[in-house]
Enzyme design. Structure first.
Site, PDB file in Angstrom:
ATOM      1  N   CYS A   1      34.685 -42.754 -20.521  1.00 49.50           N
ATOM      2  CA  CYS A   1      35.827 -43.574 -20.951  1.00 49.50           C
ATOM      3  C   CYS A   1      36.790 -43.941 -19.807  1.00 49.50           C
ATOM      4  O   CYS A   1      38.114 -43.537 -19.950  1.00 49.50           O
ATOM      5  CB  CYS A   1      36.480 -43.267 -22.249  1.00 49.50           C
ATOM      6  SG  CYS A   1      37.471 -44.499 -22.806  1.00 49.50           S
TER       7      CYS A   1
ATOM      8  N   TYR B   1      27.545 -30.485  -3.653  1.00 51.67           N
ATOM      9  CA  TYR B   1      28.673 -31.115  -4.180  1.00 51.67           C
ATOM     10  C   TYR B   1      28.888 -32.094  -5.477  1.00 51.67           C
ATOM     11  O   TYR B   1      29.344 -32.897  -5.498  1.00 51.67           O
ATOM     12  CB  TYR B   1      29.668 -31.588  -2.998  1.00 51.67           C
ATOM     13  CG  TYR B   1      29.886 -30.971  -2.005  1.00 51.67           C
ATOM     14  CD1 TYR B   1      30.744 -29.850  -2.044  1.00 51.67           C
ATOM     15  CD2 TYR B   1      29.086 -30.879  -0.749  1.00 51.67           C
ATOM     16  CE1 TYR B   1      30.861 -28.712  -0.841  1.00 51.67           C
ATOM     17  CE2 TYR B   1      29.347 -30.292   0.392  1.00 51.67           C
ATOM     18  CZ  TYR B   1      30.132 -29.229   0.280  1.00 51.67           C
ATOM     19  OH  TYR B   1      30.255 -28.199   1.362  1.00 51.67           O
TER      20      TYR B   1
END
Length: 411
Positions: free
Chosen positions: A328, A356
């Site tokens: 969201c 990463y």
């Protein structure tokens, strides 16, 4: 790994899932060591922060690698993976003296980049060997967030502070056994790297009992077809010549050290996510997947590029899609990408997902972190289980508000 094998992994272990190719990791390690084969003493310290799964660390241990760590937790992970303390270098930034002392007690190589901490540590433990990280004030790397050798960087001791550094060393009589630098990631121009290395050599001349010089890393890998990458073979030839000449002038054979992370594991990783929905708006076709920046934040954080391939429909007609997540927030993996026609339920593969990526994953929106799989000896090995709701609740402590209320009333 073929597309069929990746589909099979997604079917077996669920989606989303990280997949790492052990063969690619090994070949990258060998490529780097071969580039510096003319150096008498070479040490590769894998940067744990890039991908810290225990099985990945054990793979590097089997190759003869050391490790570069930035936290006491990474130090302990390395020890758990079977690395000996002398195979571990601890290069933190902004940590307390207490954390450095804790690592030192474990017997690992300490690397300090702060004058205040250096003086405190040298005063208390003058006999413990210490490496010093300098900032060469050379801007290298891609995104500003991963360029760490520039003048405003929080990393390293400025070369302009060398006189102050030398006074600390002389006053404390501490033992300096290494000099280190790291200019940043995604280095394209090896001349910039070599220029920084000359600064490191000049600094090293001021210390008489060094054992190693650590040149950091930051080698760029290809993120898309035709992309420029660091020519490590050319760097190997030129830096080897400079390093060997320095050792002759220094009067001692030193160890040349690197601490690569992305170079070793980035291209070995693929992130698989399933398409939840295809959404057409007035101008854009969104492919909405069952993931977001809670699993792969680099495109949103760094603006990094990850090729996205529809492995469920590799021969389909190409269309333009914007690939987004289910978080969201705005979590866009790629804008207007040409991808083979996508349907709901298809599996998309995100390339260069070894470095990463999982290590930056979170539980944002209370989503579970995904599973990790290592493709080794032509077989898929689960090396991290997918989280469950129990993992979300694991360290939370509930307050009994009714009991608290009753206790307050009884007073």
């Amino acid at each position: 790994m073929t597309k069929d094998k990746l589909i099979a992994i997604a079917n077996e272990f669920g989606s989303p899932v990280y997949v790492y190719d052990a063969e690619k990791i090994v070949s990258q390690y060998q490529r780097l060591t071969n580039a510096f084969k003319s150096v008498k003493h070479l040490k590769i310290n894998y940067a744990v922060k890039a991908l810290s799964n225990l099985s990945i660390l054990k793979l590097f241990n089997s190759l003869g690698s050391g490790i570069d760590t930035v936290s006491i937790q990474e130090v302990n992970l390395g020890l758990a993976a079977g690395f000996k303390p002398e195979q571990i270098i601890f290069t933190p930034n902004g940590v307390s003296l207490a954390e450095i002392e804790e690592a030192s007690k474990l017997g690992v190589q300490i690397n300090i980049d702060n004058l205040s901490i250096l003086e405190q540590f040298g005063t208390k433990y003058p006999s413990i060997p210490v490496c010093i990280r300098i900032n060469p004030h050379v801007m290298a790397g891609g995104n500003s967030n991963i360029s760490v050798g520039h003048i405003d960087s929080k990393f390293g001791i400025s070369i302009h502070q060398i006189p102050h550094l030398m006074r600390i060393v002389e006053n404390t009589k501490m033992r300096i056994n290494g000099i280190h630098m790291h200019t940043g990631s995604d280095i394209l121009d090896i001349d910039v790297f070599l220029y920084a290395s000359e600064i490191l050599f000049d600094t090293a001349k001021q210390f008489k009992n060094l054992e190693f010089i650590d040149f950091g890393s930051g080698f760029k890998v290809a993120y898309r077809e035709g992309d420029i990458e660091t020519n490590v073979e050319e760097l190997g030839k030129r830096l080897t010549r400079k390093f060997n000449d320095f050792c002759k002038a220094y009067g001692k054979e030193l160890t040349l050290a690197f601490e690569p992370g992305k170079f070793l594991v980035s291209e070995a990783g693929i992130f698989l996510a399933e398409v939840n929905a295809v959404k057409q708006t007035t101008s854009t076709v969104f492919a909405q997947v069952d993931s977001g920046f809670n699993h792969l934040i680099r495109p949103m954080f760094y603006g990094s590029h990850h090729d996205i391939i529809n492995i469920s429909n590799p021969k389909g007609r190409e269309r333009f899609y914007t690939v987004v997540g289910y978080i969201c927030e705005t979590d866009t993996f790629g804008n207007n990408r040409r991808i083979n026609e996508i349907n709901e339920g298809d599996i998309l593969a995100f390339k260069n997902a070894g470095a990463y990526c999982f290590s930056m994953a979170s539980n944002y929106n209370s989503r579970y972190r995904p599973a990790e799989v290592l493709w080794y000896n032509d077989k898929a090995h689960l090396i991290r289980k997918r989280e469950t709701f129990d993992d979300i609740l694991k360290n939370q402590i509930e307050i009994n508000f009714q009991k608290q209320k009753e206790a307050a009333i009884s007073k």
